[in-house]
Design a protein around this motif. Structure first.
Motif, PDB file in Angstrom:
ATOM      1  N   ILE A 292       0.862  -1.177   0.000  1.00 50.70           N
ATOM      2  CA  ILE A 292       0.000   0.000   0.000  1.00 50.70           C
ATOM      3  C   ILE A 292       0.901   1.230   0.000  1.00 50.70           C
ATOM      4  N   ALA A 293       1.138   1.752  -1.194  1.00 55.58           N
ATOM      5  CA  ALA A 293       2.031   2.898  -1.383  1.00 55.58           C
ATOM      6  C   ALA A 293       1.550   3.695  -2.586  1.00 55.58           C
ATOM      7  N   GLN A 294       1.878   4.966  -2.613  1.00 56.67           N
ATOM      8  CA  GLN A 294       1.390   5.836  -3.683  1.00 56.67           C
ATOM      9  C   GLN A 294       1.846   5.368  -5.053  1.00 56.67           C
ATOM     10  N   ILE A 295       3.084   4.850  -5.124  1.00 61.25           N
ATOM     11  CA  ILE A 295       3.613   4.455  -6.423  1.00 61.25           C
ATOM     12  C   ILE A 295       2.853   3.257  -7.009  1.00 61.25           C
ATOM     13  N   LYS A 296       2.117   2.531  -6.164  1.00 58.62           N
ATOM     14  CA  LYS A 296       1.290   1.416  -6.634  1.00 58.62           C
ATOM     15  C   LYS A 296      -0.093   1.892  -7.090  1.00 58.62           C
ATOM     16  N   ASP A 297      -0.401   3.152  -6.835  1.00 62.47           N
ATOM     17  CA  ASP A 297      -1.651   3.793  -7.279  1.00 62.47           C
ATOM     18  C   ASP A 297      -2.885   2.974  -6.902  1.00 62.47           C
ATOM     19  N   VAL A 298      -2.991   2.688  -5.629  1.00 63.99           N
ATOM     20  CA  VAL A 298      -4.107   1.893  -5.116  1.00 63.99           C
ATOM     21  C   VAL A 298      -5.435   2.628  -5.299  1.00 63.99           C
ATOM     22  N   LYS A 299      -5.408   3.944  -5.245  1.00 65.74           N
ATOM     23  CA  LYS A 299      -6.647   4.711  -5.389  1.00 65.74           C
ATOM     24  C   LYS A 299      -7.273   4.529  -6.767  1.00 65.74           C
ATOM     25  N   THR A 300      -6.458   4.543  -7.814  1.00 68.62           N
ATOM     26  CA  THR A 300      -7.001   4.296  -9.156  1.00 68.62           C
ATOM     27  C   THR A 300      -7.609   2.901  -9.231  1.00 68.62           C
ATOM     28  N   LEU A 301      -6.960   1.925  -8.588  1.00 64.45           N
ATOM     29  CA  LEU A 301      -7.510   0.567  -8.544  1.00 64.45           C
ATOM     30  C   LEU A 301      -8.881   0.556  -7.864  1.00 64.45           C
ATOM     31  N   ILE A 302      -9.001   1.279  -6.766  1.00 63.00           N
ATOM     32  CA  ILE A 302     -10.280   1.316  -6.038  1.00 63.00           C
ATOM     33  C   ILE A 302     -11.368   1.963  -6.889  1.00 63.00           C
ATOM     34  N   TYR A 303     -11.032   3.087  -7.514  1.00 64.28           N
ATOM     35  CA  TYR A 303     -12.013   3.752  -8.380  1.00 64.28           C
ATOM     36  C   TYR A 303     -12.423   2.851  -9.549  1.00 64.28           C
ATOM     37  N   ASP A 325       2.950   3.168   3.486  1.00 60.62           N
ATOM     38  CA  ASP A 325       2.608   4.558   3.801  1.00 60.62           C
ATOM     39  C   ASP A 325       1.295   4.562   4.581  1.00 60.62           C
ATOM     40  N   GLU A 326       1.386   4.742   5.882  1.00 59.76           N
ATOM     41  CA  GLU A 326       0.200   4.672   6.748  1.00 59.76           C
ATOM     42  C   GLU A 326      -0.841   5.733   6.365  1.00 59.76           C
ATOM     43  N   GLU A 327      -0.397   6.935   6.067  1.00 59.91           N
ATOM     44  CA  GLU A 327      -1.319   8.017   5.720  1.00 59.91           C
ATOM     45  C   GLU A 327      -2.056   7.697   4.424  1.00 59.91           C
ATOM     46  N   TYR A 328      -1.306   7.205   3.441  1.00 59.62           N
ATOM     47  CA  TYR A 328      -1.931   6.844   2.163  1.00 59.62           C
ATOM     48  C   TYR A 328      -2.894   5.674   2.343  1.00 59.62           C
ATOM     49  N   ALA A 329      -2.505   4.703   3.166  1.00 57.76           N
ATOM     50  CA  ALA A 329      -3.379   3.554   3.427  1.00 57.76           C
ATOM     51  C   ALA A 329      -4.708   4.016   4.033  1.00 57.76           C
ATOM     52  N   GLU A 331      -6.130   6.878   3.644  1.00 57.46           N
ATOM     53  CA  GLU A 331      -6.889   7.533   2.570  1.00 57.46           C
ATOM     54  C   GLU A 331      -7.584   6.488   1.694  1.00 57.46           C
ATOM     55  N   CYS A 332      -6.908   5.375   1.445  1.00 54.57           N
ATOM     56  CA  CYS A 332      -7.502   4.296   0.640  1.00 54.57           C
ATOM     57  C   CYS A 332      -8.697   3.679   1.366  1.00 54.57           C
ATOM     58  N   TYR A 333      -8.542   3.430   2.662  1.00 52.21           N
ATOM     59  CA  TYR A 333      -9.652   2.864   3.437  1.00 52.21           C
ATOM     60  C   TYR A 333     -10.867   3.798   3.418  1.00 52.21           C
ATOM     61  N   GLN A 334     -10.605   5.090   3.584  1.00 50.02           N
ATOM     62  CA  GLN A 334     -11.695   6.063   3.585  1.00 50.02           C
ATOM     63  C   GLN A 334     -12.369   6.153   2.223  1.00 50.02           C
ATOM     64  N   LEU A 335     -11.573   6.000   1.160  1.00 48.23           N
ATOM     65  CA  LEU A 335     -12.129   6.035  -0.196  1.00 48.23           C
ATOM     66  C   LEU A 335     -13.080   4.858  -0.407  1.00 48.23           C
ATOM     67  N   VAL A 336     -12.700   3.676   0.024  1.00 43.66           N
ATOM     68  CA  VAL A 336     -13.562   2.502  -0.081  1.00 43.66           C
ATOM     69  C   VAL A 336     -14.865   2.738   0.680  1.00 43.66           C
ATOM     70  N   GLU A 337     -14.728   3.316   1.863  1.00 39.33           N
ATOM     71  CA  GLU A 337     -15.913   3.581   2.685  1.00 39.33           C
ATOM     72  C   GLU A 337     -16.826   4.621   2.031  1.00 39.33           C
ATOM     73  N   SER A 338     -16.236   5.694   1.502  1.00 45.11           N
ATOM     74  CA  SER A 338     -17.055   6.756   0.912  1.00 45.11           C
ATOM     75  C   SER A 338     -17.759   6.290  -0.365  1.00 45.11           C
ATOM     76  N   LEU A 339     -17.127   5.376  -1.098  1.00 40.38           N
ATOM     77  CA  LEU A 339     -17.739   4.840  -2.315  1.00 40.38           C
ATOM     78  C   LEU A 339     -18.693   3.683  -2.017  1.00 40.38           C
ATOM     79  N   GLU A 340     -18.709   3.266  -0.744  1.00 38.71           N
ATOM     80  CA  GLU A 340     -19.584   2.188  -0.285  1.00 38.71           C
ATOM     81  C   GLU A 340     -19.376   0.900  -1.081  1.00 38.71           C
TER      82      GLU A 340
END
Length: 471
Positions: A292-303, A325-329, A331-340
Motif C-alpha cells: 500500500i504505497a502511492q507508487i502502486k496507485d491503489v486509489k485508481t484501482l479502487i475507483y 505509507d500509513e497516511e496513504y493507506a 486515505e484508501c480505506y476512507q475512499l472505499v468507505e465513501s464509495l460504499e
C-alpha cells in the motif's frame, strides 16, 4: 567471498518486492558471506526486521536518514576550504558532478561535522553567490532550507563507517549508490549496481507530483537525484538491469554500454506451477499483490473496481500486501468507505501461494515498475494479469521478440481508471480465455524467468570480478 549488499528503504525492514527478492537471493548464495549496509528512513526501525536473516548474513550496518537531523553544530568548528574544496561544494550544491574524491576525504579523513559545515561562513558564502546567480527571485530562506535538506543526508552518509568487503553490491543508485562509491573509494574494492527500476526516473516522477517541494526547486531536486545516479554509473564495474529498455535508459543516463548486463528476474516456478484453478462459484475474484504505497496507485484501482461493480455484481477484489505509507493507506480505506464498496478486502500480508487458489486473475496498477515479481508469480500459477504499461509489463504480457507463447493479459495506461475498469471487465467475461492467457504466461515464466537462471548470472558477475573468470 565477502559481499556488502547496500539497500535503501527495503530489506530487511519491509515485505514484498525488492525485499522478498533480496531475501531469496541471499539464501540462494550460501557459498558467499554477506554484509548488509542498509539505509532506513527512521531510527525507530533499528533492528526491527521483517525477516529472519539467513545464516550467511554475518553483519548488519544500519544508517538512518533521520539521524542526520540529530547531528548538532559545534560552535568551535572552523573550516578553511581550499579552492578545490570550494569548487567541489559549489558543484554539489548546484548538482553538477562534483569531485566526489574531495568530498569523501573531507568527511572520511578530516571528519567534518555536517551540521557545523552547513552553518559555516564558508558554506553560506558559496550558497549566497549561487543564489544571486541561479535563484535571484526566490527568498534566501527558502533556498537555504531547501539546499540544507538536500545536502545534510549526503554529508551525513559520506561520513559513515565503511564495512569491509570484497565487493560492494548496491541495489539502487541514489543514497545506496553513493555509499557503494564511498566504499569503493576508501577500500579500492569494486562495485556492482543492480537496478530493479530506474531510481532517478522514479524520483523524478515523485517530485513532479510532490506537494512538499517548492515549485521553484522541483527541477533542482530532480537534478540532485540524477547527480547521485551519475556517480555510481561512472564508478561501477558492472551495471545490471531487468530488461532491455531499462538498459537503454541506463546508457542514455551515462552508463558505459560495455559494463551493462541484462539479468531478468527469476521466481521459484515450482512453488506456483501446481496451484489449482479456483472452482467456479459464480464470482470472479481479482487479486492485487501490492504494497500500500502511492507508487502502486491503489486509489485508481479502487475507483476502477467501483466502476467495475457498476458493470457486473459478481466481482470481488482482494488487495494483498503490507503497508508502506500509513497516511496513504488510511486515505484508501476512507475512499472505499465513501464509495460504499462492499466486495473489496484489504487482506494484508499473507501466504501468496496459498491465497492464489482463491483468485481468477490479478491486477497491477503501478505508476512505475521494473519487472514485477507479482506478475511472474501470477503467470506461474496460470493466472493472467491486467497491468499498467510501465517498466517491463508490456513485454511480460505480450512477450519479447524471441517469445511466441502468446498474450497473457491486458495492458492499460497508468492512472487510467476507465481503461482499467474496461480491461478488468473484459477479463471477467470469459473463463476459458482467462485460462488460455494464464497458460501463455505460465509457459513464458517456465522458459525465461526461473530463479536458478537468474542466480547463475549474478554469481557469474561475482566470479568475473573476484577471480577474473566467467562461470
Amino acid at each position: 567471498m565477502r559481499i556488502c549488499l547496500i539497500l535503501e528503504g527495503s530489506y530487511p525492514y519491509t515485505y514484498g518486492g525488492v525485499a522478498t527478492w533480496m531475501h531469496g537471493y541471499i539464501q540462494a548464495l550460501q557459498e558467499h558471506t554477506f554484509i548488509l549496509w542498509v539505509i532506513g528512513a527512521h531510527a525507530k526501525d533499528k533492528g526491527k526486521y521483517k525477516y529472519e536473516l539467513p545464516s550467511n548474513v554475518k553483519e548488519v550496518h544500519e544508517v538512518f536518514l533521520d539521524d542526520a537531523l540529530k547531528v548538532r553544530a559545534r560552535k568551535k568548528d572552523k573550516f578553511k576550504l581550499s579552492d578545490d574544496e570550494k569548487e567541489a561544494i559549489e558543484k554539489l550544491i548546484d548538482c553538477e558532478r562534483p569531485d566526489w574524491k574531495i568530498l569523501f576525504d573531507m568527511y572520511q579523513k578530516r571528519h567534518y561535522n555536517p551540521a557545523s559545515f552547513l552553518m559555516s561562513e564558508e558554506f553560506l558564502e558559496i550558497l549566497t553567490r549561487l543564489c544571486k546567480e541561479k535563484y535571484p527571485y526566490v527568498a534566501f530562506a527558502e533556498t537555504f532550507h531547501t539546499i540544507r535538506s538536500m545536502l545534510l543526508p549526503v554529508l551525513y552518509l559520506i561520513g559513515s563507517k565503511i564495512p569491509e568487503a570484497d565487493i560492494y553490491h548496491t541495489i539502487c543508485t541514489g543514497y545506496g549508490g553513493l555509499l557503494a562509491c564511498l566504499g569503493n573509494y576508501m577500500t579500492g574494492k569494486p562495485i556492482i549496481l543492480s537496478e530493479h527500476g530506474i531510481y532517478s526516473r522514479e524520483r523524478e516522477e515523485e517530485i513532479i507530483r510532490a506537494q512538499w517541494v517548492i515549485p521553484a526547486f522541483k527541477r533542482h531536486w530532480i537534478k540532485f537525484f540524477y547527480m547521485l545516479s551519475d556517480v555510481v554509473y561512472k564508478r561501477a564495474t558492472f551495471i545490471s538491469c531487468l530488461f532491455e529498455n531499462a538498459n537503454k535508459i541506463q546508457v542514455e543516463l551515462g552508463a558505459e554500454p560495455s559494463k551493462c548486463r541484462v539479468i531478468p528476474n527469476g521466481i521459484r516456478y515450482e512453488r506456483f506451477c501446481n496451484i489449482p484453478y479456483k472452482e467456479d462459484d459464480g464470482f470472479i475474484d481479482i487479486g492485487a499483490i501490492i504494497r500500500i504505497a502511492q507508487i502502486k496507485d491503489v486509489k485508481t484501482l479502487i475507483y476502477a473496481f467501483h466502476e467495475l461493480t457498476g458493470m457486473r455484481d459478481n466481482v470481488r477484489l482482494h488487495i494483498l500486501g503490507g503497508i508502506d505509507d500509513e497516511e496513504y493507506a488510511e486515505e484508501c480505506y476512507q475512499l472505499v468507505e465513501s464509495l460504499e464498496i462492499k466486495n473489496l478486502k484489504f487482506v494484508g500480508q499473507v501466504d501468496v501461494v496459498k491465497y492464489m487458489e482463491k483468485l481468477d486473475f490479478t491486477v497491477l496498477t503501478s505508476i512505475s515498475e521494473g519487472q514485477p515479481l507479482s506478475v511472474l508469480e501470477s503467470f506461474a500459477s496460470g493466472r493472467p494479469v491486467v497491468t499498467t504499461d510501465v517498466g517491463c509489463c508490456r513485454e511480460l504480457i505480450e512477450g519479447a521478440s524471441d517469445d511466441f507463447f502468446g498474450t497473457a493479459g491486458f495492458i492499460v495506461p497508468p492512472m487510467h481508471r476507465e481503461g482499467l475498469a474496461k480491461a478488468m471487465d473484459k477479463m471477467c467475461s470469459d473463463r476459458q480465455v482467462r485460462i488460455e492467457m494464464g497458460q501463455n504466461g505460465k509457459r513464458r515464466v517456465e522458459k525465461f524467468f526461473q530463479h536458478p537462471q537468474m542466480m547463475k548470472k549474478y554469481n557469474s558477475l561475482y566470479n568475473e570480478i573476484y577471480y577474473g573468470v566467467k562461470l
